[in-house]
Write a protein that holds these residues in place. Structure first.
Motif, PDB file in Angstrom:
ATOM      1  N   LEU A 218      36.213  32.267  41.208  1.00  0.00           N
ATOM      2  CA  LEU A 218      37.288  32.799  40.492  1.00  0.00           C
ATOM      3  C   LEU A 218      38.040  32.325  39.666  1.00  0.00           C
ATOM      4  O   LEU A 218      38.586  32.686  38.635  1.00  0.00           O
ATOM      5  N   ALA A 219      38.540  30.912  40.340  1.00  0.00           N
ATOM      6  CA  ALA A 219      39.318  30.078  39.314  1.00  0.00           C
ATOM      7  C   ALA A 219      38.788  29.927  37.857  1.00  0.00           C
ATOM      8  O   ALA A 219      39.393  29.723  36.913  1.00  0.00           O
ATOM      9  N   LYS A 220      37.516  29.504  37.822  1.00  0.00           N
ATOM     10  CA  LYS A 220      36.783  29.242  36.849  1.00  0.00           C
ATOM     11  C   LYS A 220      36.807  30.236  35.751  1.00  0.00           C
ATOM     12  O   LYS A 220      37.165  30.229  34.536  1.00  0.00           O
ATOM     13  N   GLU A 221      36.530  31.652  36.234  1.00  0.00           N
ATOM     14  CA  GLU A 221      36.668  32.813  35.370  1.00  0.00           C
ATOM     15  C   GLU A 221      37.811  32.970  34.830  1.00  0.00           C
ATOM     16  O   GLU A 221      37.963  33.403  33.701  1.00  0.00           O
ATOM     17  N   LEU A 222      38.970  32.962  35.606  1.00  0.00           N
ATOM     18  CA  LEU A 222      40.163  33.117  34.991  1.00  0.00           C
ATOM     19  C   LEU A 222      40.588  32.162  34.054  1.00  0.00           C
ATOM     20  O   LEU A 222      41.278  32.242  32.865  1.00  0.00           O
ATOM     21  N   ILE A 223      40.277  31.046  34.167  1.00  0.00           N
ATOM     22  CA  ILE A 223      40.843  29.878  33.264  1.00  0.00           C
ATOM     23  C   ILE A 223      40.105  29.953  31.981  1.00  0.00           C
ATOM     24  O   ILE A 223      40.426  29.569  30.771  1.00  0.00           O
TER      25      ILE A 223
END
Length: 325
Positions: A218-223
């Protein structure tokens, strides 16, 4: 055990020096100086705690630090106040926040810290790009390193820290909030690490703290997508602990943060600090090492007067009165 030996200096650092006279953020006459003088009606979060409350601030007023008193003694409110710049992170703000964090670390009467904004509708818009564009390329790296160090120091405060997000927290603003132990947002707040829109990456801990909070994927997606989410979605993702409906005065998250700080306040202050230390160190290592860290932290509370007071209060069926001793 190597981790414990390497961190051996942390416990003495947590036995903070009394700092009744520490007034780095104010003039020499700071106990009687209110940061609100000449500013008109103060924001709700800086009202209704009595005229005896101490105020600390610098002349530029980019940051206002309030040590609450009376029933809220032990709670410190750190308010960012750069309305014209949407609370953007400037060189001066970084310096002032370093000073504020240092003063808090030295004060053993502090039991919790609330990081908030005094500007309606904004928490922090990230780096001050108007200042950044005037920097020489050689200045950018050192400034980002200093901002990263500040946010690390914020994360290393020995007492619980709560970010009250009542408005937009973007880029470095969200990175500051991620360094806090607990995040509370209004449902209308906007949050995101949007650096890739500017062809850069989060440089003040965002690529490391966001995955630890919401998970790697999820962090990768948001960043990667520079996505911005509101408070409701942030709560669903686990980015914030609580999402509260915004009120007419625009400080719903702050008020909820204050409620939480008041829940923490009566608890044994040394125990709370040791619990934070055990959690923060233990989460970075394997379970066996983490349990050893917990045991070492537990050993620090056994000889305290507070522990004996807790037992006496239980036996006498009364509320304990902890002094952090």
């Amino acid at each position: 055990m190597a981790v414990l030996l390497g961190r051996g200096a942390l416990w003495p650092a947590l036995r903070l020096h009394t700092a009744d006279g520490v007034c780095r953020l104010a003039a020499a006459s700071c106990p009687g100086r209110s940061v609100l003088s000449g500013t008109g009606a103060p924001p709700a979060r800086l009202r209704a705690h009595g005229a005896g409350t101490r105020h600390y601030s610098s002349d530029s007023d980019d940051l206002r630090v309030r040590y609450l008193d009376r029933e809220d003694a032990g709670i410190v409110v750190v308010g960012i106040n750069r309305p014209k710049a949407k609370n953007a992170i400037s060189k001066n703000l970084v310096k002032m926040m370093f000073d504020a964090v240092e003063d808090i670390k030295k004060n053993n009467k502090v039991r919790s810290v609330i990081l908030c904004s005094l500007v309606p509708g904004i928490f922090c818009a990230g780096a001050d790009l108007k200042e950044r564009v005037k920097m020489h390329q050689s200045e950018v790296g050192p400034f980002v390193s200093k901002a990263r160090a500040l946010i690390t120091e914020l994360g290393n405060l020995p007492v619980p820290t709560i970010a009250a997000i009542d408005g937009a927290a973007l880029g470095g603003g969200l990175e500051m909030a991620l360094a806090c132990d607990i995040r509370i947002a209004s449902n209308t707040a906007k949050m995101g690490l949007v650096e890739t829109k500017l062809a850069i990456i989060p440089g003040a801990g965002g690529t490391q703290r966001l995955p630890r909070v919401i998970g790697v994927s999820l962090a990768k997606e948001l960043i990667f997508a520079a996505r911005v989410v509101d408070g409701t979605e942030a709560h669903r993702l686990g980015l914030v602990s609580h999402s509260v409906e915004q009120n007419k005065s625009g400080d719903a998250a702050y008020l909820r943060a204050l409620e939480l700080a008041r829940e923490i306040n009566p608890q044994g202050p040394i125990a709370v600090r040791m619990a934070k230390l055990a959690i923060n160190q233990g989460i970075e290592v394997d379970l066996s090492t983490g349990l050893a860290i917990e045991e070492a932290c537990y050993a620090q509370v056994i000889p305290t007067k507070d522990r004996l007071e807790g037992l006496a209060a239980f036996k006498e069926k009364r509320n304990p009165h902890y002094k952090g001793e």
